[in-house]
Design a protein around this motif. Structure first.
Motif, PDB file in Angstrom:
ATOM      1  N   GLU A  77       1.773   3.641  -0.654  1.00  0.00           N
ATOM      2  CA  GLU A  77       1.408   2.583  -1.021  1.00  0.00           C
ATOM      3  C   GLU A  77       2.198   1.264  -1.349  1.00  0.00           C
ATOM      4  O   GLU A  77       2.024   0.034  -1.249  1.00  0.00           O
ATOM      5  N   GLN A  78       3.512   1.745  -1.991  1.00  0.00           N
ATOM      6  CA  GLN A  78       4.574   0.485  -2.105  1.00  0.00           C
ATOM      7  C   GLN A  78       4.679  -0.029  -0.838  1.00  0.00           C
ATOM      8  O   GLN A  78       5.325  -1.252  -0.756  1.00  0.00           O
ATOM      9  N   THR A  79       5.061   0.732   0.216  1.00  0.00           N
ATOM     10  CA  THR A  79       5.503   0.218   1.339  1.00  0.00           C
ATOM     11  C   THR A  79       4.516  -0.552   1.984  1.00  0.00           C
ATOM     12  O   THR A  79       4.763  -1.702   2.566  1.00  0.00           O
ATOM     13  N   ARG A  80       3.104  -0.341   2.155  1.00  0.00           N
ATOM     14  CA  ARG A  80       2.199  -1.009   2.558  1.00  0.00           C
ATOM     15  C   ARG A  80       2.090  -2.502   1.818  1.00  0.00           C
ATOM     16  O   ARG A  80       2.105  -3.569   2.326  1.00  0.00           O
ATOM     17  N   ALA A  81       2.318  -2.524   0.441  1.00  0.00           N
ATOM     18  CA  ALA A  81       2.264  -3.742  -0.423  1.00  0.00           C
ATOM     19  C   ALA A  81       3.324  -4.593  -0.050  1.00  0.00           C
ATOM     20  O   ALA A  81       3.139  -5.831   0.298  1.00  0.00           O
ATOM     21  N   GLU A  86       5.630  -9.399   3.153  1.00  0.00           N
ATOM     22  CA  GLU A  86       6.867  -9.573   3.603  1.00  0.00           C
ATOM     23  C   GLU A  86       6.425 -10.284   5.128  1.00  0.00           C
ATOM     24  O   GLU A  86       6.985 -11.101   5.773  1.00  0.00           O
ATOM     25  N   GLY A  87       5.234  -9.568   5.674  1.00  0.00           N
ATOM     26  CA  GLY A  87       4.618  -9.830   7.012  1.00  0.00           C
ATOM     27  C   GLY A  87       4.979  -8.850   7.826  1.00  0.00           C
ATOM     28  O   GLY A  87       6.086  -8.057   7.805  1.00  0.00           O
ATOM     29  N   VAL A  88       3.876  -8.470   8.801  1.00  0.00           N
ATOM     30  CA  VAL A  88       3.871  -7.305   9.588  1.00  0.00           C
ATOM     31  C   VAL A  88       4.822  -7.488  10.821  1.00  0.00           C
ATOM     32  O   VAL A  88       4.271  -7.743  11.970  1.00  0.00           O
ATOM     33  N   THR A  89       6.058  -7.686  10.564  1.00  0.00           N
ATOM     34  CA  THR A  89       7.050  -8.252  11.644  1.00  0.00           C
ATOM     35  C   THR A  89       7.776  -6.887  12.001  1.00  0.00           C
ATOM     36  O   THR A  89       8.068  -6.202  11.148  1.00  0.00           O
ATOM     37  N   ARG A  95      13.252  -3.180   8.199  1.00  0.00           N
ATOM     38  CA  ARG A  95      13.866  -3.382   6.985  1.00  0.00           C
ATOM     39  C   ARG A  95      13.556  -2.305   5.825  1.00  0.00           C
ATOM     40  O   ARG A  95      14.464  -1.745   5.259  1.00  0.00           O
ATOM     41  N   LEU A  96      12.084  -2.218   5.773  1.00  0.00           N
ATOM     42  CA  LEU A  96      11.595  -1.166   4.935  1.00  0.00           C
ATOM     43  C   LEU A  96      12.058   0.328   5.232  1.00  0.00           C
ATOM     44  O   LEU A  96      12.462   0.952   4.490  1.00  0.00           O
ATOM     45  N   VAL A  97      11.851   0.259   6.412  1.00  0.00           N
ATOM     46  CA  VAL A  97      12.232   1.946   6.943  1.00  0.00           C
ATOM     47  C   VAL A  97      13.708   2.127   6.824  1.00  0.00           C
ATOM     48  O   VAL A  97      13.920   3.248   6.333  1.00  0.00           O
TER      49      VAL A  97
END
Length: 201
Positions: A77-81, A86-89, A95-97
């Motif tokens: 849920e945190q990652t999705r938010a 940040e934008g689905v780029t 960066r998140l991974v």
């Protein structure tokens, strides 16, 4: 009142401590390796306390896996938010991974759940949830097929981290996602051939 007395008077707190200890051990040694004795020692409770709250070792394992599942669900849920913010780029996703790969506890928890999923259909459904969520926030922007391919790649990146000392570089992850998602350097999908041809008429 001492700590021991408070714990005896709060059976739910003791139950949570036992589950937490079991979850920690699953992450460290694997779901099939834990025993009542190991859990009791980690939780700092008498051996009989584990069987008092959990009739069988399978019951205790299920509760611990459920706790790990809740932990993963919260991270999803945190990652999705964060991705939506940040934008689905490719850059934002990479960066998140990469950030998640720096969290050793998260990597170990993921491994424990996925390993258990090989043998347990209930856990398998949970393990699929992560991939489904990743596809869910990428598909509206990049299309279902590209989103699914990117999700498979991300799963591979996470498993790569399980067996190598160093995670993949963020730039490598970004560049690979750029290719998979068919994005430009700025992260947007390039115009289709049809759209380009129509624009030139």
């Amino acid at each position: 009142m001492g700590e021991g007395s408070r714990r005896r008077r709060d059976p739910e707190a003791r139950r949570r401590e036992i589950i937490t200890a079991a979850a920690e051990l699953i992450v460290e040694v694997g779901v099939d390796a834990i025993t009542h004795r190991m859990v009791a020692a980690r939780a700092g409770v008498p051996l009989g306390a584990t069987t008092q709250y959990f009739d069988t070792l399978d019951d205790l394992r299920d509760a611990a896996l459920g706790a790990l599942a809740h932990e993963i669900e919260a991270r999803v849920e945190q990652t999705r938010a964060e991705v939506v913010a940040e934008g689905v780029t490719p850059a934002a996703i990479a960066r998140l991974v990469h950030r998640s790969l720096e969290d050793a506890r998260a990597v170990q928890a993921d491994r424990a759940v996925v390993t258990a999923a090989v043998h347990d259909p209930r856990v398998r459904e949970l393990a699929r949830h992560w991939s489904d969520e990743v596809i869910g926030f990428m598909a509206p922007i990049h299309g279902e097929d590209r989103a699914r391919a990117a999700s498979v790649f991300i799963d591979g990146v996470l498993w790569h981290a399980q067996i190598h000392d160093e995670p993949l570089d963020e730039e490598l992850i970004r560049d690979a996602l750029t290719g998979i998602l068919g994005c430009t350097a700025q992260g947007s999908a390039p115009p289709s051939t049809t759209s380009s041809a129509a624009a030139s008429v």
